[in-house]
Scaffold this active site. Structure first.
Site, PDB file in Angstrom:
ATOM      1  N   HIS A   1      37.799  41.187  41.681  1.00 42.82           N
ATOM      2  CA  HIS A   1      36.448  41.775  41.503  1.00 42.82           C
ATOM      3  C   HIS A   1      36.329  42.991  42.660  1.00 42.82           C
ATOM      4  O   HIS A   1      35.871  44.060  42.021  1.00 42.82           O
ATOM      5  CB  HIS A   1      35.563  40.761  41.483  1.00 42.82           C
ATOM      6  CG  HIS A   1      33.983  41.223  41.443  1.00 42.82           C
ATOM      7  ND1 HIS A   1      33.298  40.863  39.996  1.00 42.82           N
ATOM      8  CD2 HIS A   1      33.140  41.985  41.930  1.00 42.82           C
ATOM      9  CE1 HIS A   1      32.148  41.574  39.981  1.00 42.82           C
ATOM     10  NE2 HIS A   1      31.987  42.182  41.115  1.00 42.82           N
ATOM     11  N   GLU A   2      36.352  42.759  43.673  1.00 43.75           N
ATOM     12  CA  GLU A   2      36.195  43.899  44.642  1.00 43.75           C
ATOM     13  C   GLU A   2      37.122  44.831  44.420  1.00 43.75           C
ATOM     14  O   GLU A   2      36.715  46.203  44.680  1.00 43.75           O
ATOM     15  CB  GLU A   2      36.161  43.129  46.090  1.00 43.75           C
ATOM     16  CG  GLU A   2      34.734  42.193  46.317  1.00 43.75           C
ATOM     17  CD  GLU A   2      33.582  42.764  45.798  1.00 43.75           C
ATOM     18  OE1 GLU A   2      33.300  44.001  46.131  1.00 43.75           O
ATOM     19  OE2 GLU A   2      32.524  41.831  45.415  1.00 43.75           O
TER      20      GLU A   2
ATOM     21  N   HIS B   1      36.200  47.203  41.647  1.00 46.02           N
ATOM     22  CA  HIS B   1      35.255  48.152  42.204  1.00 46.02           C
ATOM     23  C   HIS B   1      35.675  49.434  43.106  1.00 46.02           C
ATOM     24  O   HIS B   1      35.613  50.596  42.677  1.00 46.02           O
ATOM     25  CB  HIS B   1      34.073  47.513  43.032  1.00 46.02           C
ATOM     26  CG  HIS B   1      33.090  46.612  42.342  1.00 46.02           C
ATOM     27  ND1 HIS B   1      32.370  47.073  41.451  1.00 46.02           N
ATOM     28  CD2 HIS B   1      32.628  45.537  42.772  1.00 46.02           C
ATOM     29  CE1 HIS B   1      31.518  46.378  40.842  1.00 46.02           C
ATOM     30  NE2 HIS B   1      31.664  45.166  41.673  1.00 46.02           N
TER      31      HIS B   1
ATOM     32  N   ASP C   1      26.021  43.342  38.971  1.00 44.60           N
ATOM     33  CA  ASP C   1      26.306  44.677  38.838  1.00 44.60           C
ATOM     34  C   ASP C   1      26.070  45.124  37.446  1.00 44.60           C
ATOM     35  O   ASP C   1      25.762  46.449  37.497  1.00 44.60           O
ATOM     36  CB  ASP C   1      27.806  44.701  38.780  1.00 44.60           C
ATOM     37  CG  ASP C   1      28.599  44.354  40.190  1.00 44.60           C
ATOM     38  OD1 ASP C   1      29.827  43.568  40.081  1.00 44.60           O
ATOM     39  OD2 ASP C   1      27.946  44.520  41.131  1.00 44.60           O
TER      40      ASP C   1
END
Lengths: 207, 207, 207, 207, 207, 207
Positions: free
Chosen positions: D21-22, D25, D97
């Site tokens: 996930h990070e 980003h 988000d």
């Protein structure tokens, strides 16, 4: 839930309905991967509820998938589906489950972006502050989109209903077994439940 | 209801209407399985009501079915149907019954998932808290769904109306008998009622 | 109404309009069965009203029929219809009557189930309680049904208007007679009124 | 965010999801011109969040373009897209988000005039003052326009989603690399990140 | 209105516009039967208004007809029509007149039943009481009827606009005469006005 | 606006954008008759704004025409149009102008009757009083009319946008000249501005 009440207050008929209902929950939960193990089923009334089915508590979990939600919703509809299968219609005993299932379905569509509408969040988020408190909310989407949201929520519920329905139908004999034991013993712990369904329930979090 | 008033305050005509009205309730209730026995009918006014029909109180029951609700609603429309059959039109004396019937019908569709719309709960549940109190509600469904809900509510009422209508028509002589007795005696207890209708009323809960 | 004012404050023209107006009310009420007898007509102004027509007070009556309501609404429109017939148009002096007629029509459709929409109650009944008081209402029906309600309300008013219209037209000479007497005497009591219209008015409640 | 929690509280699976996930980003932000450089990525949980990706703080900037907003929104959807690519579905960990992305998209359309609807501002700006505070807002546009706004908001989100989606797909090996390092080290500073992606990130403001 | 201000604060251009505006009012009022006589016209500003046209005050009159209202509305639009005729467009100086005209038109349709919609009253009358005060209103009619009301209101305004428009056009020379005098003298009393228009204005109430 | 900030806080790029933006305002204002003269342009930031363009203050003026409003709206869109022409897209620095332009456009249509919808005032004027304060407003027109209003507002904005757009395009060299001077000097007073544009600006009120 409130304090336990002696089950003899439930009439024989109600006891039977409650037993099938809780058995329905337990059966659906244990038949779908993605839900926590059932650890206790009971038809000893507590407060408003005619019985309850407890799962192993989730660890604090920030990450749930749509698959897990659908399983949860199907499980919530398990009692309703069992009542319908056995008695031909549902009772108001299932209405609390329906409310929770609908709420989850709406969150899934509106807040988590887990529907064909895509990764958009639809909120009633134009909150006004009044004397430091919120007093009013207003949809931030049109009537047209509200209708689309309703359609997706309906899809979620219908899909979960289909899942739960098929399980209780296909595994009816297991349903009967769990119910019979519940009526006899009033409470079933995890170990005995796993004996009845013939398998252990894996936790989804221990990997 | 308020304290009893001497019935001579009701004009003769009103007394007649009230008698047919209460007889209609009692007749419909006792003709449909799934309702509690009628235990007392009276045309001695209490407060606002021109008369009343009392059933055996339900035990605390968490599990009611749609069949039971439909019976209840049909019973509530029994007075209205009797007035219409005998006098050609209804009076405002039935409006309280209509309000309760409509409310029940709406709950059946919106909260209990007991309509073709399925096991979805439609709420006015986006409640806001203001100074610790709720001050506003907002539908959590679209105008389109609101119209579908209205249609189902209409179906429920029409179906119950049909049921009650047919009963009072088909059993008109019984209706007349109950009414005649009511006008004479002003109050009928359960035993006498069962004599008039020619059968005992089973409780739905004693099995 | 407020204290009586000397009628010379009304101009001659206004006096004439008020007389026809009240005569219209009285004529329609006394021409339709189902309304209480007219007991006094006056064009001595009280407060806001240019005149008034009093009927015998109803006994406390819990049972009114649609027939009675339609008669009441037609009576309320009697002044408006008289003005239109004689002067070609209405005045604002009739607006209070229109408001009451509309209110009654709406109640008839929404609360009493006395329209083709059937025995369903449509309410603005989702009231919220705030600090012990109600602060908000929300329709419990859709926009679609709101339009159907409007249509039925329109039907009720139009039907009553037709009734009142035909009466004042058909009985125009009686209208003129009542009006002439009103202008002369300013007040007409029941006895004299019955002399003018040539018949006694039965009470609907004395049977 | 809250205080750091030892990451061993995240299960191995959750740790993997958080890492992808990070990484999503970070990868999207660094692949699109118009966003500030990524300066730190971590999967050490803080409060509610499973991880975080920090960019160089913007200087106080009054002038942002649609291009910059679209890049921002794509970046916000980077985590969601990575989860979907790798695991087949998203988790609720992305819902914050999504909420921010939707909010930005709505502002872009309604407040900044940056959509085909043109340089018109659509507000909920008819605010009422109550006891010195605002208590209510009312849209100052029609339902028809509300639907047009919804369509443009959808366009913005879909476009950003497409951008982010293509980046994580096309640059999947980079995604894996970042993820692997994150799982090992739990935190990646700017320098190391630029080593992994093989280039320096220019600030958009230093010219 | 507020205290008089010396007119030299109005620029020469504004003075001219104000003069035509007031002359327009006066001309339309005096050209249509059913309005009270003009008794004073002035372009000496008072507070917000650039000028004013005063009519003889009505006696307390409870009975106004649609004809009188249409005349009133046409009179209110007289200033707007004059500005448009002479200058090609209106100024914001007319906006207060427009607001009053619209308000009157809405009352005519919604409260007085003076439109083709008939003798029905449409209200925002479901008022709630909050701490003894009303806090909310809700239309008691549907969106469909709201659109019909809007159409009738538009008809009323357009009809009045046509009337006023034709008067100022047809009697343009009179308009010029009144304006010229106003610019010279700043104030015209009733007698002089009647000299200019060449006739006396009858009161509608002295018969 | 707030206190002046030294412009070196604006990056070189932002300074350029701000200069074109303010130049756009000034150029459009001075190119259309009906607006007051520009008396000062600056890119020294004040509070939130990146710069400002000041016109000669209007005298207290009760009479503005649609022509003047359209000029004002076009002027407000001058900055937005300049940004788009030069940089290909707008920045959020223009959003305050857009808000004011939209507000003016809505007033023009709804309060001043200056659109093809005619001399009707559309209000949110059913205000309720609560504890002496207004707490709620309700549109006094239908959804259908709301959509018509939106269309006219869109027309106004589009028309003004076209006007401003053509001016900045057609007079691009002037735009560049003003911008260049602004970047050099940061502030331009009226006299210098008139030198750059090559003409004096007449006041619309001195005649």
């Amino acid at each position: 839930m409130g304090p336990e009440r002696k089950s003899h207050i439930l009439s024989k008929k109600e006891k039977e309905i409650a037993a099938y209902h809780e058995a329905g929950h337990a059966l659906v939960y244990s038949s779908i991967p993605g839900t926590e193990p059932v650890r206790k089923i009971s038809i000893i009334s507590r407060g408003m509820a005619g019985g309850y089915t407890l799962q192993v508590p989730s660890e604090e979990n920030r990450m749930r998938t749509k698959t897990q939600f659908m399983a949860e919703i199907a499980g919530l509809l398990g009692g309703y589906c069992a009542e319908r299968l056995i008695f031909g219609e549902m009772t108001t005993g299932a209405s609390n489950d329906l409310a929770r299932a609908s709420e989850l379905a709406r969150r899934l569509v509106k807040e988590y972006g887990m529907s064909p509408l895509g990764p958009i969040v639809f909120g009633d988020t134009n909150e006004m502050v009044f004397l430091g408190r919120e007093i009013s909310e207003q949809r931030n989407y049109s009537e047209k989109v509200a209708a689309e949201i309703d359609k997706e929520v309906e899809q979620v519920i219908k899909s979960a209903e289909k899942t739960a329905s098929e399980i209780v139908k296909r595994r009816k004999s297991l349903l009967e077994k769990i119910t019979k034991t519940l009526i006899e013993k009033e409470t079933i712990e995890r170990e005995e439940f796993e004996k009845i369904i013939g398998k252990k329930q894996p936790s989804i979090y221990k990997e």
